[in-house]
Design a protein around this motif. Sequence first.
Motif, PDB file in Angstrom:
ATOM      1  N   ILE A 150       0.672  -0.879   0.113  1.00 49.46           N
ATOM      2  CA  ILE A 150       0.614  -0.058   0.262  1.00 49.46           C
ATOM      3  C   ILE A 150       1.240   1.140  -0.289  1.00 49.46           C
ATOM      4  O   ILE A 150       1.926   1.811   0.619  1.00 49.46           O
ATOM      5  CB  ILE A 150      -0.971  -0.314   1.003  1.00 49.46           C
ATOM      6  N   MET A 168     -10.348  -3.046   3.368  1.00 52.88           N
ATOM      7  CA  MET A 168      -8.714  -2.676   4.124  1.00 52.88           C
ATOM      8  C   MET A 168      -8.839  -3.280   4.999  1.00 52.88           C
ATOM      9  O   MET A 168      -7.825  -3.991   5.155  1.00 52.88           O
ATOM     10  CB  MET A 168      -8.508  -1.047   3.934  1.00 52.88           C
ATOM     11  N   TYR A 185      -5.962  -5.964   5.099  1.00 50.89           N
ATOM     12  CA  TYR A 185      -5.023  -6.766   6.384  1.00 50.89           C
ATOM     13  C   TYR A 185      -5.721  -8.039   6.523  1.00 50.89           C
ATOM     14  O   TYR A 185      -3.582  -8.716   7.184  1.00 50.89           O
ATOM     15  CB  TYR A 185      -5.207  -5.593   7.224  1.00 50.89           C
TER      16      TYR A 185
END
Length: 363
Positions: A197, A253, A257
């Motif tokens: 990212i 996200m 993750y």
Amino acid sequence: MSKYSFILSGGGTGGHIYPAVSIADALKEKYPDAEFLFVGASDRMEMQKVPACGYKIEGLWISGIQRKLSLKNLLLPLKLISSLIKSYFILKKQQPNIAIGTGGYASAALLKMAGWMGIPTLIQEQNSYPGITNKWLANKALKICVAYPNLERFFPKEKIVFTGNPVRKGISASNTTSNEAKKHFGLNPNKNTLLVIGGSLGAKAINELIATKIAFFEKNEIQVLWQCGQLYYDRFKHLASKNVRITAYINQMDLAYKSASFIISRAGASSVSELTLVGKPVIFIPSPYVAEDHQTKNAEAIVNQNAAILLPQHKLKQNFEEAFLELLQNKEKQQQFGQNINKLAKPNATQSIINEIEKIINT
């Protein structure tokens, strides 16, 4: 008019915008009848991102100082005067109980005018090394909510509250398993996954690094989930494969993750705060181009707690493979980094900031 009126300003990057939105969301949940208005720079990303989150926004004609010689700098005094005047009329019309700033050029004009008008102000500083805007606003602010210790050298000690940074909802609360998250992105549940990212706009140096290391990752049986940014998607999308998933932007996200075994990231304040909650091994590659080199300082604050690796951008070609392999082959270090970075998390940051706002508006 509603009992409460809140005005918020933060922009230029997602690192300023999303903390402001998180604060607004928490206030709206507690005060559903309150009025909310955001103020941003008229040509920056907040003019699209904030309405997409459901809030009204007014734009100011404002920009920062160009670090190289530029004729644009000659317009700065005019832009500042224009923005201060417009801020006066916005504040006079809105009559907010408090003005909240999370950084960026627009918040400088808005909160400075609010202070002059006697409207209470609170600023939230995301970085370990404050930007010019918040240092300029500190003398009038009633409270300064910070995410790192030892900021007394920049701000009046009696105003500082160590709250942490607000982060997006659901980052660490997902009940999805790692395997389910990998399947969501079309990844192999049985393979180690590197999440890349580079910030909301993308990072040229990180993208170029990953593009040159695809064979290296394949050799080491690493699959890649790569958020390259909208600016770079067309340039790198042809590199996508079964083991390399490329996207301009990742909306979920929490799942990204969850899928990650390792993470490569810039060191913007919001990213760092999210990553402390995630608790995974991280390699930080700070942008060297931001004001006061604050990303390097953010990363150093984590590395000093033995909680991550910092690779300077100018040393990527020489040092990346060695650093990555050392992490890949050392399970104990992976676990140690994950545990240590998680110890730095402030999961209740947003509520802590709301508590300070309420103390001010209920005084």
